[in-house]
Design an enzyme around this catalytic site. Structure first.
Site, mmCIF file in Angstrom:
data_model
loop_
_atom_site.group_PDB
_atom_site.id
_atom_site.type_symbol
_atom_site.label_atom_id
_atom_site.label_comp_id
_atom_site.label_asym_id
_atom_site.label_seq_id
_atom_site.Cartn_x
_atom_site.Cartn_y
_atom_site.Cartn_z
ATOM 1 C CB SER A 390 18.211 18.001 32.028
ATOM 2 O OG SER A 390 17.990 16.996 31.075
ATOM 3 C CE LYS A 415 17.603 14.241 34.510
ATOM 4 N NZ LYS A 415 17.746 14.024 33.065
#
Length: 502
Positions: A390, A415
């Protein structure tokens, strides 16, 4: 006849223009914009449920209607939902109005969850990145879930129905968490709590905390809190017992690292600042015999204090004449995306593109710096692995694609989605995927990850010089024997010897 409870959502949940910035709104819901120019007419027919909604905008003279009729029989009679289609999302005057009608559960705690269901459903309807909702009728999904929830008698079972509804979106990152879980999440993101500064397993450092002042060290085993043994108690439950109001105290028993004795300590509760940053200076000798210093910065999470804490750490090392840096993002699962962008700007100049976002309409937009000024221009290596996800991937991609850093390690998690977080009325929180992102070079990250420039594999270690390999068998600190740190140092030495800037 079932009692009906109506929710007239006269305000529309509107995505912020800065979608990639994961924030906690001061209010408990995302920005709400009223729609005063909409005229609404709602009618319920006597047999079954049928709701009609008419919306009209005075400025455009456009009238739209949308009717969703449902006839439900017997005790399975569930919910009627009517939704007027939005004409345009740019003007508050054209905002959408939603009226929800459903039978009130006989169990009061289930009724509260019904409200949460409608609230969560509406937020997803307005902001979820996939406008097809995984190729399903999202309005009908609300009705179906309300039918399934109506006969239930416990809040836990009712929440299970909300989670089941969310799972049909096919996105594991869009989820609901309990009020207690949300409290823990906020602590990790805000970087502050009230407690004693004792942490179970591996957590951020808390120098100067009550536990630190009491001489409690990493590795000691916590065996008792306020007279209660911790056998069979999970780490979160133990953490809750340690937390409390400032000024109160808690008594703990600790077993020494070698297990030879147990001691009791009374700790006052205080405000605890959690720092996601740890740093040190690694001294080493260059191939030409010079003493050099490499600044090592470990970032464990993108909490609200991460950028300021890192800036402070780098400034301190700059004052100690550090010539190069290693930024360690290994096993950093992410956090606040805005903070990831703020950290990137500590290392970059100018108006560089940090990331591209893709919204639910498929529009790709860059997020650029504005007149950035890096804290340092010294060579930089970023360490990543399969636990880097992320915001870690956004930061690594920004530094790599703009030519600022060499990536060393293993392929990242992959991600490439961004979530908004909204606290709901009952204290729970809804995470909704609102955008996807690409690296500045427009490389796909989601389910792909970022491949580093240099792998820190056994083969790579074997190819390094004997001088560096000697560290593995010497008495240097453990950090310098870390194989990936060794590879990073080698890359930095190569760059410096070639006179190339990262």
């Amino acid at each position: 006849m079932f009692g009906l409870q109506n929710f007239n959502m006269e305000k529309i949940v509107t995505p912020r223009l800065d979608l990639p910035l994961l924030q906690f709104p001061r209010s408990r819901k995302p920005a709400l914009i009223p729609s005063p120019s909409l005229n609404r007419y709602v009618r319920q027919k006597q047999r079954g449920f049928e709701t009609e909604i008419y919306t009209e905008t005075e400025s455009h003279g456009v009238k739209m209607s949308n009717t969703v009729g449902r006839k439900l029989l017997g005790l399975a009679a569930a919910a009627a939902v009517a939704v007027s289609s939005s004409i345009c999302c740019d003007s508050p005057a054209l905002a959408e109005s939603i009226t929800i009608a459903f039978p009130v559960s006989r169990a009061r705690e289930v009724t509260e969850v019904q409200r949460t269901l409608v609230e969560a459903w509406g937020l997803i309807r307005e902001t979820f990145v996939d406008p097809t909702f995984n190729h399903q009728d999202w309005d009908s999904k609300l009705q179906q879930t309300m039918v399934e929830m109506f006969p239930l008698r416990s809040a836990d079972a009712a929440y299970g129905k909300i989670k089941a509804m969310l799972s049909t979106l096919g996105d594991p990152f869009t989820r609901i968490i309990s009020p207690k879980e949300y409290q823990s999440f906020r602590i990790g993101s805000d970087g502050n709590l009230q407690g004693v500064g004792l942490f179970i397993n591996s957590e951020p450092r808390t120098e100067g905390s009550p536990a630190d002042r009491a001489g409690i060290h990493e590795g000691e085993e916590l065996v008792e809190i306020n007279g209660q043994k911790l056998d069979g108690i999970d780490s979160e439950a133990a953490a809750q017992k340690l937390r409390g109001r400032v000024g109160t105290s808690v008594t703990v028993k600790l077993k020494s690292v070698n297990g030879s004795h147990i001691r009791e300590v009374k700790l006052p509760r205080d405000y605890i600042k959690l720092s996601p940053i740890s740093s040190t200076i690694i001294p080493h000798t260059t191939p030409d015999g010079r003493l050099a210093k490499t600044g090592y910065v470990k970032l464990t999470a993108f909490s609200q204090t991460a950028a300021s804490d890192m800036e402070h750490a780098v400034h301190e090392m700059e004052n100690q004449n550090v010539q190069s840096y290693i930024l360690d993002l290994r096993n950093n699962p992410g956090g606040l995306v805005k903070v990831g962008l703020d950290v990137a700007q500590l290392w970059l100049d100018g108006d560089e593109t940090l990331v591209y976002t893709i919204d639910r309409e498929g529009v790709t937009s860059p997020i650029n710096m504005i007149d950035g000024h890096a804290v340092t221009h010294d060579p930089l290596v970023v360490l990543v692995n399969e636990g880097s996800a992320s915001a870690s991937e956004i930061l690594a991609g920004a530094l790599h694609d703009n030519g600022r850093a060499v990536l060393v390690g293993r392929r990242t998690y992959g991600k490439g989605k961004i979530q908004s977080v909204t606290e709901l009325d009952d204290g729970s929180a809804l995470f909704v995927t609102v955008a996807k992102y690409l690296s500045p070079s427009l490389h796909e990250i989601d389910q792909v990850g970022i491949t580093p420039d240099v792998q820190c594999t056994t083969d790579k270690i074997d190819s390094l010089t004997g001088e560096i390999l000697m560290k593995m068998n010497s008495s240097v600190p453990l950090l310098e024997a870390d194989s990936c740190v060794m590879v990073a140092e080698h890359e930095l030495e190569t760059k410096q010897s070639n006179g190339a800037a990262s």
